[in-house]
Design an enzyme around this catalytic site. Sequence first.
Site, short mmCIF file in Angstrom:
data_model
loop_
_atom_site.label_atom_id
_atom_site.label_comp_id
_atom_site.label_asym_id
_atom_site.label_seq_id
_atom_site.Cartn_x
_atom_site.Cartn_y
_atom_site.Cartn_z
CG HIS A 71 -14.84 -29.34 -8.52
ND1 HIS A 71 -13.60 -28.76 -8.54
CD2 HIS A 71 -14.72 -30.48 -9.24
CE1 HIS A 71 -12.78 -29.50 -9.24
NE2 HIS A 71 -13.42 -30.56 -9.68
CD GLU A 74 -16.41 -33.96 -10.77
OE1 GLU A 74 -15.47 -34.53 -11.36
OE2 GLU A 74 -16.73 -32.78 -10.98
CG HIS A 75 -12.70 -34.39 -6.70
ND1 HIS A 75 -11.40 -34.65 -7.06
CD2 HIS A 75 -13.16 -33.50 -7.61
CE1 HIS A 75 -11.09 -33.96 -8.13
NE2 HIS A 75 -12.14 -33.23 -8.48
CD GLU A 151 -10.16 -31.03 -11.34
OE1 GLU A 151 -11.00 -31.07 -12.27
OE2 GLU A 151 -10.41 -31.42 -10.18
#
Length: 441
Positions: A71, A74-75, A151
């Site tokens: 994850h 992904e950022h 998030e």
Amino acid sequence: MPQILPLVAPGSPGADLVVGQDGGAAVRRTVLPGGVRVLTEHMPGLRSATVGAWVGVGSRDETSGHFGSTHFLEHLLFKGTARRSAMDIAEAFDAVGGEANAATGKEHTCYYARVLDTDVPMAVDVIADMVTSARLDADELETERGVILEELAMNDDDPSDVAHEQFATAVFGDTPLGRPIGGTPQAIRSVPRDAVWEHYRQHYRPETLVVTAAGGVDHDALCAQVAAALTDGGWDLPPAAVPASRRAGGARGATAEGVELTVRRPTEQANVIVGGTCLNATDERRFVLSVLNAALGGGMSSRLFQEIREKRGLAYSTYSFASGHAETGMFGLYAGCTPARVDEVTALMVVELERMAQEPMGEAELARSIGQLCGGLVLGMEDTGSRMSRLGKAELVHGELLDIDESLARIRAVTAREVQDLAGELASAPRSVVRVGPFGD
């Protein structure tokens, strides 16, 4: 006649597989040097296209010390490369009215953009640059660490998100599939830059990359653009390399016994999910499962909606859901209701599942469920993003691409007896229950 594109590696890189699709569309698949796979679906008359770069790595592939890295990447891939700053990447798509985003799953990650057909070369160049040449700058990583924690906090404030996350953990237990896709706050706080870098270098390679595009796209031109962009990014693309093998499947796993979990939150409403393991992503009965899901909790005429909401007024939202992975899957029944009625609502959901196992569906209900699925499938294929995603999942998960007619034929071939038999399996499997709400001790 319905057609199936068997997604097996051709005899040598560069060989093509081609199959016609509905509406004059055509799907082509090419394996480039390096083992990079490119799949396109040309849709006549469209002035837009969606391009995606898929990497066959998800949260389940993280090892100890690397949890949260998938994850994180992904950022971070949007935060700059050797050639572009984060602002350059953002401006490239904003300047042409395009949209760029990414998604992390348990078994794959996708970076995608929707642009005009004339801007496809730009989208390919930028996305390939991100995939091959991310800097993973230490300062940017620390900034993004805070963004990801926000998030996760946002998701943790949504009790339905908490219920679904906890349900996956309850069903799959202490396994890679039981871990949250986005990572836990503890994992995100503790994972070092070196671990994220190692995860990136290990998994982002030519043989794991799948590029898919749908819409106003030319296959040969896209292949040339992808090869040039990856080479510019510094990737070595040996001619004899072959794609990485698809993730191996296996027999469906099951929890040894059902798990009951209560998460206490000061909410006005309780969220409850009941269910367990289910079919894997490639099981031939996945079309039977789709019909079962539609009838049980897939729409306003479904059994859960009619019994729990319409007849009894016990919930505003209630539905069923299913997801498949390489060797197993998950099936659940959800409702949001007054905390005092949780046990009653849970019992009603189970009763409806057991009723499907005890008696076959009527002809009208079967026809309605099949019609709902067929209509939804066709309507869902009306945009380039859906078709791009279908290509990526066909390549990485199913190993075949069904054209729309073949998919519709398989749905329409489902019988009431098949639905009843599968419902019996689900009803008799170990059952987990997760409740989120203002419960006392």
